[in-house]
Motif scaffolding. Structure first.
Motif, short mmCIF file in Angstrom:
data_model
loop_
_atom_site.label_atom_id
_atom_site.label_comp_id
_atom_site.label_asym_id
_atom_site.label_seq_id
_atom_site.Cartn_x
_atom_site.Cartn_y
_atom_site.Cartn_z
N LEU A 173 4.42 27.99 -24.43
CA LEU A 173 5.61 27.33 -24.85
C LEU A 173 6.67 27.99 -24.13
O LEU A 173 7.45 27.10 -23.67
CB LEU A 173 5.98 27.87 -26.19
CG LEU A 173 7.12 27.54 -27.01
CD1 LEU A 173 7.16 25.80 -27.02
CD2 LEU A 173 7.18 27.91 -28.31
N GLU A 174 6.82 29.29 -23.85
CA GLU A 174 7.95 29.64 -22.90
C GLU A 174 7.92 29.21 -21.52
O GLU A 174 8.83 28.60 -20.98
CB GLU A 174 7.64 31.19 -22.76
CG GLU A 174 7.99 32.06 -23.86
CD GLU A 174 9.11 32.97 -23.84
OE1 GLU A 174 9.68 32.99 -22.95
OE2 GLU A 174 9.56 33.25 -24.85
N GLY A 175 6.58 28.98 -20.99
CA GLY A 175 6.44 28.42 -19.58
C GLY A 175 6.71 26.63 -19.57
O GLY A 175 7.49 26.47 -18.57
N THR A 176 6.28 26.13 -20.94
CA THR A 176 6.75 24.80 -20.73
C THR A 176 8.22 24.51 -20.81
O THR A 176 8.69 23.60 -20.04
CB THR A 176 6.16 23.93 -21.99
OG1 THR A 176 4.64 24.38 -22.17
CG2 THR A 176 6.36 22.79 -22.09
N LEU A 177 8.80 25.26 -21.63
CA LEU A 177 10.30 25.29 -21.78
C LEU A 177 11.08 25.56 -20.44
O LEU A 177 12.16 24.98 -20.20
CB LEU A 177 10.77 25.59 -22.96
CG LEU A 177 10.32 25.69 -24.25
CD1 LEU A 177 10.88 26.63 -25.29
CD2 LEU A 177 10.97 24.23 -24.65
N LEU A 178 10.65 26.47 -19.80
CA LEU A 178 11.15 26.83 -18.43
C LEU A 178 11.11 25.70 -17.46
O LEU A 178 12.00 25.39 -16.91
CB LEU A 178 10.46 28.08 -17.98
CG LEU A 178 11.11 29.47 -18.60
CD1 LEU A 178 10.32 30.85 -18.05
CD2 LEU A 178 12.66 29.59 -18.45
N ILE A 179 9.96 25.32 -17.26
CA ILE A 179 9.39 24.23 -16.33
C ILE A 179 10.27 22.81 -16.76
O ILE A 179 10.80 22.33 -15.85
CB ILE A 179 8.04 23.94 -16.39
CG1 ILE A 179 7.34 25.13 -15.66
CG2 ILE A 179 7.71 22.71 -15.48
CD1 ILE A 179 5.95 25.15 -15.98
N ALA A 180 10.57 22.71 -18.02
CA ALA A 180 11.39 21.52 -18.30
C ALA A 180 12.64 21.69 -18.05
O ALA A 180 13.27 20.68 -17.63
CB ALA A 180 11.03 21.31 -19.75
N HIS A 181 13.14 22.81 -18.41
CA HIS A 181 14.65 22.98 -18.02
C HIS A 181 14.85 22.87 -16.48
O HIS A 181 15.89 22.28 -15.97
CB HIS A 181 14.87 24.51 -18.42
CG HIS A 181 16.44 24.94 -18.02
ND1 HIS A 181 17.54 24.60 -18.60
CD2 HIS A 181 16.85 25.57 -16.84
CE1 HIS A 181 18.52 25.06 -17.77
NE2 HIS A 181 17.99 25.64 -16.95
N PHE A 182 13.93 23.78 -15.67
CA PHE A 182 14.16 23.45 -14.24
C PHE A 182 13.97 22.03 -13.75
O PHE A 182 15.06 21.54 -12.64
CB PHE A 182 13.36 24.36 -13.29
CG PHE A 182 13.49 25.87 -13.94
CD1 PHE A 182 14.69 26.38 -14.00
CD2 PHE A 182 12.35 26.78 -13.99
CE1 PHE A 182 14.88 27.99 -14.23
CE2 PHE A 182 12.36 27.83 -14.24
CZ PHE A 182 13.94 28.49 -14.67
N ALA A 183 13.24 21.34 -14.28
CA ALA A 183 12.75 20.00 -13.80
C ALA A 183 14.00 19.16 -14.12
O ALA A 183 14.40 18.23 -13.29
CB ALA A 183 11.39 19.55 -14.34
N VAL A 184 14.53 19.33 -15.44
CA VAL A 184 15.50 18.27 -15.98
C VAL A 184 16.75 18.67 -14.94
O VAL A 184 17.70 17.79 -14.38
CB VAL A 184 15.94 18.37 -17.23
CG1 VAL A 184 17.08 17.59 -17.60
CG2 VAL A 184 14.85 17.88 -18.00
N TYR A 185 17.08 20.05 -14.93
CA TYR A 185 18.38 20.40 -14.11
C TYR A 185 18.32 19.89 -12.65
O TYR A 185 19.38 19.29 -12.29
CB TYR A 185 18.35 22.04 -13.96
CG TYR A 185 19.44 22.68 -13.31
CD1 TYR A 185 20.71 22.71 -14.09
CD2 TYR A 185 19.28 23.01 -11.95
CE1 TYR A 185 21.71 23.58 -13.42
CE2 TYR A 185 20.57 23.59 -11.41
CZ TYR A 185 21.55 23.93 -11.96
OH TYR A 185 22.78 24.60 -11.41
N ALA A 186 17.02 19.93 -11.89
CA ALA A 186 17.14 19.51 -10.70
C ALA A 186 17.23 17.94 -10.67
O ALA A 186 17.61 17.62 -9.58
CB ALA A 186 15.74 20.14 -9.99
#
Length: 324
Positions: A173-186
């Motif tokens: 869950l932590e990894g999914t949320l982190l990757i989602a944040h970075f992907a949306v941000y970029a």
């Protein structure tokens, strides 16, 4: 005495308003980013969002300390939304690190916040330093603020690296949320802005975010006594003697998220931040009765003391041997 005054009671109304205010600022900042479009005014938005991200981090801090919710599930869900999804900070990694800090503040061997990494915090660490810390340590007091521009990036990298630790709870869950944040941000940056401007926005946003975080946490313990080995006084002295309060009014409380009352926060970590100022009266009086030193300074003085301590810690690397 603290319990009898009701200062440990939660403040749902206060935190509801604070969450709404920060959410509005967060949404408003990204709306302004979209409206500014391909304009260099977007860098002003980046500076604004750096402050907003700092406020989100402060909310995640209060949530992690169980100041907001009684239930563990509500605490963890909100913390991960604010930390992982909101600002790209690994909530589980940070909570573990921060818990160890609270248990043994400013202890060389037990507090991860004073572990020698890029900087050295004592002359003993300086003498043992090798590689980059040894090189930086010579001038670390002068390099401290410039290095804070990397703290936002460091926060992201540390959260991602922690995903490799099998002891981390809810890793997927932590990894999914982190990757989602970075992907949306970029995606948002590079879809709205030309590449050069997108990189400039990212640099301004993340660098100022790091400086703001550093300006919040540096006054709390930096420049205060460093403990080592078996040097572990009782709980009261362990928390009070290694912490520093910062004087100020409502604006200081707002900017530093109440952490300017660091002594009270360390003694009562689950106390809602708006109660810390009231608790200070009781805590200071109690410390005076016991003869325990209680330090409170102005904000500028706190930075000066922190930087002076860094300069003294690096003395062995410059060939000067002042007292620790």
């Amino acid at each position: 005495m603290i319990a009898e005054t009701g200062l440990m009671a939660r403040r749902p109304g206060y935190y509801a308003l604070r969450f709404v205010a920060v959410a509005v600022l967060y949404a408003g900042g990204w709306t302004a980013f979209a409206l500014a479009g391909s304009s260099w005014w977007t860098l002003a938005v980046a500076a604004f969002l750096a402050v907003v991200y700092g406020q989100v981090a402060l909310l995640a801090h209060d949530v992690a300390h169980r100041q907001v919710f009684r239930l563990r599930r509500a605490t963890e869900v909100t913390g991960r939304i604010a930390g992982n999804a909101g600002i790209g900070m690994g909530y589980g990694w940070w909570q573990d690190k921060h818990t160890r800090h609270h248990a043994n503040p400013n202890h060389e061997d037990l507090d991860p916040d004073v572990a020698p990494d890029l900087l050295v915090w004592s002359q003993d660490q300086a003498r043992a330093a090798r590689g980059l810390p040894r090189f930086i340590g010579r001038s670390q007091a002068y390099l401290y603020v410039p290095l804070l521009t990397l703290e936002g990036f460091n926060l992201h990298v540390a959260g991602v690296r922690a995903l490799g630790d099998r002891s981390l709870k809810k890793r997927a869950l932590e990894g999914t949320l982190l990757i989602a944040h970075f992907a949306v941000y970029a995606a948002v940056l590079f879809l709205v802005l030309p590449p050069g401007m997108a990189v400039a926005f990212l640099a301004v946003h993340q660098c100022l975010f790091g400086v703001y975080l550093g300006s919040i946490f540096a006054p709390n313990h930096k420049g205060m006594p460093i403990l080592t080995g078996k040097d572990r006084p009782d709980f009261l002295r362990r928390q009070v003697l290694t912490s520093r309060n910062v004087r100020g009014g409502w604006f200081t409380d707002l900017a530093l998220g109440g952490l300017n009352h660091q002594i009270e926060h360390h003694l009562f970590p689950s106390m809602p931040s708006p109660h810390l100022r009231k608790a200070q009266i009781l805590v200071r009086r109690y410390c005076e009765e016991l003869g325990v030193a209680y330090l409170e300074t102005g904000l500028i003085t706190s930075y000066r003391q922190a930087l002076a301590s860094l300069h003294r810690a690096g003395a062995p690397l410059r060939g000067t041997h002042t007292a620790s």
